[in-house]
Design a protein around this motif. Structure first.
Motif, PDB file in Angstrom:
ATOM      1  N   LEU A   1       0.915 -30.574 -11.501  1.00  0.00           N
ATOM      2  CA  LEU A   1       0.184 -29.369 -11.288  1.00  0.00           C
ATOM      3  C   LEU A   1      -0.094 -29.318  -9.884  1.00  0.00           C
ATOM      4  O   LEU A   1      -0.299 -28.003  -9.537  1.00  0.00           O
ATOM      5  N   ALA A   2      -0.460 -30.214  -9.130  1.00  0.00           N
ATOM      6  CA  ALA A   2      -0.712 -30.092  -7.681  1.00  0.00           C
ATOM      7  C   ALA A   2       0.521 -29.608  -6.834  1.00  0.00           C
ATOM      8  O   ALA A   2       0.331 -29.137  -5.720  1.00  0.00           O
ATOM      9  N   HIS A   3       1.566 -29.647  -7.479  1.00  0.00           N
ATOM     10  CA  HIS A   3       2.963 -29.374  -6.591  1.00  0.00           C
ATOM     11  C   HIS A   3       2.820 -27.611  -6.374  1.00  0.00           C
ATOM     12  O   HIS A   3       2.725 -26.867  -7.017  1.00  0.00           O
ATOM     13  N   LYS A   4       3.312 -27.483  -5.082  1.00  0.00           N
ATOM     14  CA  LYS A   4       3.126 -26.281  -4.445  1.00  0.00           C
ATOM     15  C   LYS A   4       4.690 -25.716  -4.372  1.00  0.00           C
ATOM     16  O   LYS A   4       5.262 -26.156  -3.400  1.00  0.00           O
TER      17      LYS A   4
ATOM     18  N   ALA B   1       8.293 -17.762  -8.410  1.00  0.00           N
ATOM     19  CA  ALA B   1       9.095 -16.607  -9.317  1.00  0.00           C
ATOM     20  C   ALA B   1      10.103 -17.236  -9.866  1.00  0.00           C
ATOM     21  O   ALA B   1      11.048 -16.438 -10.630  1.00  0.00           O
ATOM     22  N   SER B   2      10.828 -18.469  -9.262  1.00  0.00           N
ATOM     23  CA  SER B   2      12.158 -18.835  -9.646  1.00  0.00           C
ATOM     24  C   SER B   2      12.076 -19.276 -10.900  1.00  0.00           C
ATOM     25  O   SER B   2      11.235 -20.001 -11.466  1.00  0.00           O
ATOM     26  N   GLU B   3      13.446 -19.100 -11.604  1.00  0.00           N
ATOM     27  CA  GLU B   3      13.741 -19.824 -12.872  1.00  0.00           C
ATOM     28  C   GLU B   3      13.417 -21.206 -12.963  1.00  0.00           C
ATOM     29  O   GLU B   3      13.022 -21.788 -13.829  1.00  0.00           O
ATOM     30  N   GLU B   4      13.880 -21.845 -11.811  1.00  0.00           N
ATOM     31  CA  GLU B   4      13.467 -23.344 -11.723  1.00  0.00           C
ATOM     32  C   GLU B   4      11.921 -23.679 -11.918  1.00  0.00           C
ATOM     33  O   GLU B   4      11.636 -24.843 -12.666  1.00  0.00           O
ATOM     34  N   TYR B   5      11.185 -23.049 -11.062  1.00  0.00           N
ATOM     35  CA  TYR B   5       9.713 -23.343 -11.332  1.00  0.00           C
ATOM     36  C   TYR B   5       9.406 -23.177 -12.698  1.00  0.00           C
ATOM     37  O   TYR B   5       8.340 -23.720 -13.164  1.00  0.00           O
ATOM     38  N   LYS B   6       9.673 -21.998 -13.296  1.00  0.00           N
ATOM     39  CA  LYS B   6       9.320 -21.809 -14.814  1.00  0.00           C
ATOM     40  C   LYS B   6       9.688 -22.836 -15.664  1.00  0.00           C
ATOM     41  O   LYS B   6       8.884 -23.200 -16.475  1.00  0.00           O
TER      42      LYS B   6
ATOM     43  N   LEU C   1       7.347 -25.644 -14.952  1.00  0.00           N
ATOM     44  CA  LEU C   1       6.102 -25.502 -15.616  1.00  0.00           C
ATOM     45  C   LEU C   1       6.153 -25.712 -17.168  1.00  0.00           C
ATOM     46  O   LEU C   1       5.280 -26.400 -17.894  1.00  0.00           O
ATOM     47  N   GLY C   2       7.205 -25.422 -17.653  1.00  0.00           N
ATOM     48  CA  GLY C   2       7.522 -25.679 -19.148  1.00  0.00           C
ATOM     49  C   GLY C   2       7.853 -27.066 -19.254  1.00  0.00           C
ATOM     50  O   GLY C   2       7.108 -27.566 -20.647  1.00  0.00           O
ATOM     51  N   GLN C   3       8.166 -28.047 -18.607  1.00  0.00           N
ATOM     52  CA  GLN C   3       8.178 -29.479 -18.696  1.00  0.00           C
ATOM     53  C   GLN C   3       7.046 -30.102 -18.690  1.00  0.00           C
ATOM     54  O   GLN C   3       6.800 -31.002 -19.519  1.00  0.00           O
TER      55      GLN C   3
ATOM     56  N   ILE D   1      -3.727 -23.681 -16.755  1.00  0.00           N
ATOM     57  CA  ILE D   1      -3.073 -23.393 -15.540  1.00  0.00           C
ATOM     58  C   ILE D   1      -1.900 -23.098 -15.524  1.00  0.00           C
ATOM     59  O   ILE D   1      -1.228 -22.167 -14.901  1.00  0.00           O
ATOM     60  N   CYS D   2      -1.025 -23.839 -16.740  1.00  0.00           N
ATOM     61  CA  CYS D   2       0.347 -23.526 -16.741  1.00  0.00           C
ATOM     62  C   CYS D   2       0.648 -22.103 -17.085  1.00  0.00           C
ATOM     63  O   CYS D   2       1.353 -21.249 -16.645  1.00  0.00           O
ATOM     64  N   LEU D   3      -0.023 -21.919 -18.260  1.00  0.00           N
ATOM     65  CA  LEU D   3       0.053 -20.213 -18.625  1.00  0.00           C
ATOM     66  C   LEU D   3      -0.140 -19.225 -17.760  1.00  0.00           C
ATOM     67  O   LEU D   3       0.568 -18.429 -17.622  1.00  0.00           O
ATOM     68  N   THR D   4      -1.314 -19.524 -16.593  1.00  0.00           N
ATOM     69  CA  THR D   4      -1.684 -18.508 -15.735  1.00  0.00           C
ATOM     70  C   THR D   4      -0.643 -18.532 -14.811  1.00  0.00           C
ATOM     71  O   THR D   4      -0.148 -17.347 -14.310  1.00  0.00           O
ATOM     72  N   ARG D   5       0.056 -19.643 -14.382  1.00  0.00           N
ATOM     73  CA  ARG D   5       1.203 -19.507 -13.508  1.00  0.00           C
ATOM     74  C   ARG D   5       2.428 -18.985 -14.016  1.00  0.00           C
ATOM     75  O   ARG D   5       3.144 -18.263 -13.505  1.00  0.00           O
TER      76      ARG D   5
END
Length: 332
Positions: A281-284, A289-294, A297-299, A322-326
């Protein structure tokens, strides 16, 4: 080559797991350890009165919890534009008397409700020096910057600390047969007392802790936090800039020794998984908006669900939000 003096931890030790409920009371060091336990998702209540330094105030707080005390307006006093409780830290003080009482009683009600379900109490004694209110004769938990002439300052004797501690714990153990206690003495030096007086104070607490542990074999355990900083970390590089409080490195070191000593093997595994979720969660991300980041978060959500499936009492509500907000932001 031997570069430090190792401190032996007591052979008799508790075994704390995620199934247990904990309460930590005492000085800033209790906050340091409690914060790490809370971050690791242990179920713990940390200082419901705020920071308390001396054993008598700590005992008084527990006795108030035990009887379900409700604070009234005559338990407070006004000073420098705020309403204070002599039993509570300044974090509970407010301009409004009603707000002060609401915060104190809300916090106290929660602590009182959970007292009988506790498995472990962790005490950190900070000083044997106390301030007695000259009008009431009571030891205060916090002076709130009242004039010095309002108080009588004295050092508790070993017998006073032991007698009060044994009386308190006898009552708590009779009320809760599974309760166990871990005692520590804070390594933070109270330099305002003078370095010699601080040493006398710590010596008083160390002697008292030993006798209290002897009085309840198998139920009261002593962890040498003070000794770890004084001996294994005997260097000013392990102190903060004020040369009094332990540095973050020192606190982390003592925390790791504490975890090795009293946390169960299963708890250690869960701690690592909780730590990885916190690290993720601390990862920036470079591209939120990338699919990779989505997917990332899902993981995290999947990790949380898997852990909650095995340990349903772990509270990951904040992490889920936090995950849902992001995720919602990345969809826009």
């Amino acid at each position: 080559m031997k570069l430090y003096t190792p401190v032996e931890r007591p052979a008799f030790r508790p075994c704390i797991g995620y199934q247990h409920r904990l309460m930590l009371l005492g000085s800033c060091f209790a906050v340091n350890i409690g914060t790490r336990l809370a971050e690791a998702k242990f179920r713990c209540d940390i200082n419901p009165y705020g920071v308390l330094y001396n054993p008598l105030s700590l005992s008084a707080a527990l006795r108030e919890m035990a009887v379900g005390k409700v604070y009234q307006s005559d338990d407070l006093f006004a000073h420098q534009g705020l309403w204070h409780s002599p039993m509570h830290h300044g974090d509970f003080s407010h301009v409004s008397q009603e707000e002060t009482l609401a915060q104190i009683n809300g916090r106290l009600a929660k602590a009182s409700k959970g007292l009988d379900s506790l498995d472990f109490l962790l005490f950190t004694w900070g000083t044997a020096w106390v301030y007695e209110d000259k009008e009431t004769g009571c030891v205060v938990g916090n002076c709130h910057k009242l004039p010095e002439q309002c108080f009588r300052r004295r050092r508790l004797s070993v017998d006073e600390v032991v007698g009060d501690g044994v009386s308190l714990l006898s009552g708590l153990f009779a009320r809760n047969e599974r309760l166990q206690v871990v005692l520590t003495v804070s390594p933070i030096r109270h330099v305002r007392d003078g370095l010699h007086d601080n040493q006398l104070s710590k010596a008083t607490l160390l002697l008292a802790a030993e006798q209290v542990a002897w009085a309840f074999p198998g139920r009261v355990f002593y962890f040498p936090a003070y000794e770890l900083l004084m001996d294994e970390l005997r260097d000013y590089r392990f102190y903060a800039d004020d040369l009094v409080h332990p540095s973050e490195v020192a606190v982390q070191y003592v925390w790791e020794r504490f975890a090795e000593w009293c946390l169960s093997a299963d708890a250690g595994v869960v701690m690592q998984e909780c730590g990885q979720i916190r690290k993720d969660l601390a990862h920036k991300p470079l591209h939120p908006a990338s699919e990779e980041y989505k997917r990332f978060l899902g993981q995290i959500v999947l990790k949380i669900e898997r852990l909650n499936g095995k340990y349903p009492y772990l509270d990951f509500q904040n992490e889920r939000e936090i995950c849902l907000t992001r995720l919602n932001k990345s969809m826009k």
